[in-house]
Structure formats: C-alpha cells, structure tokens
Design a protein around this motif. Sequence first.
Motif, PDB file in Angstrom:
ATOM      1  N   HIS A  91      -9.234  16.783  40.084  1.00  0.00           N
ATOM      2  CA  HIS A  91      -7.915  16.265  40.327  1.00  0.00           C
ATOM      3  C   HIS A  91      -6.895  17.458  40.869  1.00  0.00           C
ATOM      4  CE1 HIS A  91      -4.543  13.571  41.034  1.00  0.00           C
ATOM      5  NE2 HIS A  91      -3.780  14.171  40.067  1.00  0.00           N
ATOM      6  N   ALA A  92      -7.083  18.554  39.944  1.00  0.00           N
ATOM      7  CA  ALA A  92      -6.065  19.414  39.995  1.00  0.00           C
ATOM      8  C   ALA A  92      -6.091  20.142  41.406  1.00  0.00           C
ATOM      9  CB  ALA A  92      -6.523  20.612  38.899  1.00  0.00           C
ATOM     10  N   LEU A 134      -6.347  18.886  44.346  1.00  0.00           N
ATOM     11  CA  LEU A 134      -5.850  18.293  45.320  1.00  0.00           C
ATOM     12  C   LEU A 134      -4.598  18.922  45.647  1.00  0.00           C
ATOM     13  CD1 LEU A 134      -6.641  14.634  44.431  1.00  0.00           C
ATOM     14  CD2 LEU A 134      -7.764  15.696  46.085  1.00  0.00           C
ATOM     15  N   GLN A 135      -4.025  19.487  44.450  1.00  0.00           N
ATOM     16  CA  GLN A 135      -2.674  20.185  44.565  1.00  0.00           C
ATOM     17  C   GLN A 135      -2.581  21.288  45.573  1.00  0.00           C
ATOM     18  OE1 GLN A 135      -0.916  21.297  40.912  1.00  0.00           O
ATOM     19  NE2 GLN A 135       1.056  20.888  41.657  1.00  0.00           N
ATOM     20  N   TYR A 164      -5.616   9.124  54.161  1.00  0.00           N
ATOM     21  CA  TYR A 164      -4.350   8.748  53.512  1.00  0.00           C
ATOM     22  C   TYR A 164      -4.181   9.668  52.444  1.00  0.00           C
ATOM     23  CZ  TYR A 164      -4.805   4.476  55.937  1.00  0.00           C
ATOM     24  OH  TYR A 164      -4.867   3.274  56.794  1.00  0.00           O
ATOM     25  N   LEU A 165      -5.069  10.092  51.509  1.00  0.00           N
ATOM     26  CA  LEU A 165      -4.806  11.201  50.644  1.00  0.00           C
ATOM     27  C   LEU A 165      -4.385  12.547  51.163  1.00  0.00           C
ATOM     28  CD1 LEU A 165      -5.178  11.835  47.618  1.00  0.00           C
ATOM     29  CD2 LEU A 165      -7.481  12.213  47.883  1.00  0.00           C
ATOM     30  N   ALA A 189      -2.864  12.841  54.042  1.00  0.00           N
ATOM     31  CA  ALA A 189      -1.605  12.804  54.627  1.00  0.00           C
ATOM     32  C   ALA A 189      -0.469  12.838  53.748  1.00  0.00           C
ATOM     33  CB  ALA A 189      -1.496  11.557  55.735  1.00  0.00           C
ATOM     34  N   GLY A 190      -0.879  12.354  52.234  1.00  0.00           N
ATOM     35  CA  GLY A 190      -0.099  12.051  51.363  1.00  0.00           C
ATOM     36  C   GLY A 190       0.256  13.298  50.635  1.00  0.00           C
ATOM     37  N   LEU A 191      -0.574  14.191  50.606  1.00  0.00           N
ATOM     38  CA  LEU A 191      -0.227  15.595  49.957  1.00  0.00           C
ATOM     39  C   LEU A 191       0.033  16.866  50.902  1.00  0.00           C
ATOM     40  CD1 LEU A 191      -3.312  15.077  47.548  1.00  0.00           C
ATOM     41  CD2 LEU A 191      -0.980  15.318  46.972  1.00  0.00           C
ATOM     42  N   ILE A 192      -0.444  16.619  52.248  1.00  0.00           N
ATOM     43  CA  ILE A 192      -0.024  17.930  52.920  1.00  0.00           C
ATOM     44  C   ILE A 192       1.414  17.474  53.411  1.00  0.00           C
ATOM     45  CG2 ILE A 192      -0.398  18.969  55.299  1.00  0.00           C
ATOM     46  CD1 ILE A 192      -3.278  17.893  54.898  1.00  0.00           C
ATOM     47  N   PRO A 193       2.162  18.498  53.252  1.00  0.00           N
ATOM     48  CA  PRO A 193       3.654  18.291  53.349  1.00  0.00           C
ATOM     49  C   PRO A 193       4.198  17.774  54.853  1.00  0.00           C
ATOM     50  CG  PRO A 193       3.348  20.356  52.420  1.00  0.00           C
ATOM     51  CD  PRO A 193       2.119  19.676  52.742  1.00  0.00           C
ATOM     52  N   VAL A 203      -1.043  10.598  60.201  1.00  0.00           N
ATOM     53  CA  VAL A 203      -2.220   9.945  60.195  1.00  0.00           C
ATOM     54  C   VAL A 203      -2.630   8.807  61.110  1.00  0.00           C
ATOM     55  CG1 VAL A 203      -1.785   8.554  58.297  1.00  0.00           C
ATOM     56  CG2 VAL A 203      -4.105   9.298  58.268  1.00  0.00           C
TER      57      VAL A 203
END
Lengths: 294, 294
Positions: B209-210, B212-213, B239-240, B242-246, B250
């Motif tokens: 998980h770490a 992903l940052q 979606y993941l 698009a949710g994490l890249i500033p 998508v």
Amino acid sequence: MTSYAECPTKTVGAANGAEYAYRELGDGTVPLVLLQHFRGNLDYWDPPLIDALAARRRLVLFDNTGVGGSSGTTPSTIAQMAHDAIAFLDAMGVEEVDLLGFSIGSFVAQEIALIRPALVRAIVLASAAPKGAAGMHGWAPEVIDAVGKREPDPNGYLRVFFSPSEASQRAGLATLQRIFSRADPDVPTSWETRQHQYDAVLEWGEPNHALLQRLSAITQPVFVANGDSDPMILPRYSYLLAGLIPNASVKLYPDAAHGFLFQHHEEFAADVEAFLGKSSSTRDQINAPDGRSA
Amino acid sequence: MTSYAECPTKTVGAANGAEYAYRELGDGTVPLVLLQHFRGNLDYWDPPLIDALAARRRLVLFDNTGVGGSSGTTPSTIAQMAHDAIAFLDAMGVEEVDLLGFSIGSFVAQEIALIRPALVRAIVLASAAPKGAAGMHGWAPEVIDAVGKREPDPNGYLRVFFSPSEASQRAGLATLQRIFSRADPDVPTSWETRQHQYDAVLEWGEPNHALLQRLSAITQPVFVANGDSDPMILPRYSYLLAGLIPNASVKLYPDAAHGFLFQHHEEFAADVEAFLGKSSSTRDQINAPDGRSA
C-alpha cells in the motif's frame, strides 16, 4: 404519498441520552438512511430527490446529535458522529440499512461501514472522500469563505453546491426556493455545530496515506458519485474511493458541483435506485439457502 | 503518409550495448513514444490506431531490450525496462517525449516518469495499474492461461483483449488480421521474454500500500484509459491511478477489454489527441516568458 415538503418531523430518544429529530417516508423493509452535509439540517434535503427515492423504498432522514432539531452537542470527530448515528438507528429498531452519505455524511457512512459492517447492506457516497487523503485538510479558502461564515447566505451556497453555468445556477435557485418554502421548518444549525463539524472535517483530512488502506475493508457494494466540478471535495477523491473500495462503481455528473444530487435529482435517483435494486437482489441471492434468487 | 502497416523497421545502437528495433512515422518536435504490452512486439500495434495518432504528431515505437527484433536479454523488472527505454530514447537523441504506455508498457511509463521526469511532458496510461496495488500479483488464472502459454494463439488474445460481445470479438478479429498481414513482420517474442516480463509483472504486483503514494510525485498531466471489462487489469486500477495522480483524467470505453484502444481506435485516438493538444498548449503557456500562449 406525502411529499417530503410536508413530511412531519418526529423525535425519538436514544440510549445515549439524545433526542433525535427525524422524518421518514416511503415503504420497505431495509430503509435507506440519509446522512447530511456540513451545517445542513433536515430541510436541506431537496424534496424532489427525496420524493423520487421514497417512491420505491422506505427513507429515514435525521439530524445527528446536536444538529438542528436534535439535542446534545455536535461531536468534533466523524467517528463519534458514526457512533451517534448507530445509536439513533438502534433507537429506531432497524437492524439493516442502506446508507446515502452526502459530503461529511459520506465520511460518517464510511465510518459506520467500518465500525458496524453487519448493519450496512449497500452504500451511496455522494460528494465524498476517504479519511487521510492528501489535500483534504480543510476546504479551499474560497469554499470555507462561502459556506463557513457565521451567517450563511444563499450566494455562498450557490457558489459551492452549483457550478457557475446558467443552468446549474438556475437549478440551485430552485433548490433553495424549495428548501426555504417549508411550512414547519427544522431548527437552524448552530455556530457550535459549524465549529465542531469543521473540527471533524480537519481531523478527517489530516494527510495519512496509510489510512487509505481502510477502504479495502468496506466489502459492501458502493456507488460513488459527484459533480464534475465540485470545488469543496474534488472529483479525484471519488476516483480514489472507487479505486480502493473492492466493489465500487463511480459516476461524475456533468456541469455540476457539490450539490449535483439536487441539480440532477431525477438522474441521480434513478441511478441510486438501479444500484440499490441490484445490490439487494445480489445479497438475497447469496443469502437464499438453495442459491436461487429470493 | 506511409501507413504503419508499411512503415519500415530501423535499428539504433544505444550506450547500454543493445541494438533497438524501432519504427517512426508522422511529424512533430516532441514525439509520442509507445510502450508495448506483455509479449507484444512492434507488429502488435494495430495500424489504424497508429495511423490516426501519426496524422497529427511524430510517433516512435520500439522493441525494448530483448523483445522481438531488439538485442539483449529482456529484464525481469519494470524499473530496468524503464532504464532501457531511457537508453533507447537517449540513443534517438530526443530530449522530451509524450508517453503512451499500454499494459506493462503503462508500468514502464510510470517508472520513466518517476526516474526521469524532465524527459516526460504528458502521459497516456492504457489498461494500467500502479505498483503495489492489492490484487495485482499476477494475472487471473484464466488470463495467464489464455495469453501466457508457450505458443500464443488468436483465441487467447481474443479472450483477454476483447469483450465476449459479438461486436468486440469482430473488432478483435479485424485487429488480428491486420497484425498478421504485415509483409515484413517483426521477430516474434521469445519464451524468455515471456518469462522475464511475467517476473516483472509479479514484482510490480507485490501488494504494498505504501508504494501507491509514489503516484503523488507524477506531476505531468495524465490520461488514464481502459475498457470497462478488462479481465487482465481491472478497471478499478484506472480509478486508483486517477485518484492518486494529482493531475489525471480517466475514461472507460464501453463493451471493451484489455485491447479497448484497438477496438475503439478512432475514439481513443481523438481522445489522446485532445489530451495531448491541451497538455502541450498548457506547458507552452507556462513556459512562455510573457505569459501568452506560444
């Protein structure tokens, strides 16, 4: 059927000592329970949306502890709001619910799903974000300026809940007219509620990447929705939720902001109905002892 | 303009000692560089998509180290593939690129953006997932059975790259016919390439998980796209991302699987062109000393 505009406010006392103001309408076994936004009371659910949802199922709407017509002190954490919502639901005698959480109500919905998953069948997260996401530590300055001031005004609401387009602003005015035309309005929310809710927003928004992993434990079907230009909770957080919750779908509504669900009330009610219909039939199938659809 | 179907294969020697097979077509200053999927060589880019993209910009396509007509040993990590892609681009003398990474090519694209951000202007991630996402430790059994066997066959390709609908399967057959009708085909990819690439897929998919940052450090504009029913890399990973890249948008394409970009080649090429056009003009504006659009 009674329209939500005329639906009476009732009260129920809970084991935590609070007296909760609530409204209910529609019929069904598993109610859809609605969790309200920052500073909103029962009146801030736009009647056409509520009527469309109540046409097919039982709806329960309430003021959480300290909010509007409910007694007590508004908690300063989302977790405590979730415990209080559970106390209210226990007092109502419901053992299984669908949840529709809107804005900070979506935070409370996630927390309930994590604290007491057995209570929750399916979840709609509207204008939502997960706990710990970077960039969520308080609303943007222009947003808190618009909706956070001591005396809220219609212009601030229109700026945050609706997009700048003429069509969206027109929809916003219509929503406001309906909200403020109720004959027996709810008690306005207090400055204390505003302050404690915003404390809770800030705590929820402390950046903590590790906390995002909690979402993998939400096993219910989830429908994530937002306006495509919400300035209060950016649409990318909807993608983040849908990417981390194992069983989620997501939809962004065009030319709409934080209050997309009021602006697009017909489309959103139909989407929610389709989602909940599918979710309940899946659950019935799983639960049916012979494997056939119940 | 030459169609990709007749575009000759050239070679260039890089500083790392490898001789890279590549093709280029179209005109422009900043090329769009394409990064290929698991076991794919230069031929596995469907010509109508490439021709549509090359109508408006310079395209560079290549076999990475050890793949198809390029020399060397296919690396067993995505990170090494990224270093090798950079070596190829250095050998080509390009100093700035747009990237379009497809499947494991999307993994390489993310890694390049993190290793050498100054090289990358804008990124398209097709059928993509981030490093460390839970549930990505190897393809699903039916997927690796279909596309991982020693002798790949058209049925396996159709099952993973196209949806089961008649329309999608018809599109898949048309793609396959075009891929296999080339007069001077590329060298087929080897079993070693399959094994080392799959080693790299497994390492990329170790749940963490770490990790992903990392995505928060990709500051380029990113367009994330997939088919709505990809069995190889589930749409939720889009979606993941698009949710994490500033700075990401998508899109999921309907009734389509891993090879959505070939099935919907016209629509996807138009979407990529709109995205890259917008990204380059934004960058030009920022770079223009007087603030006006260049």
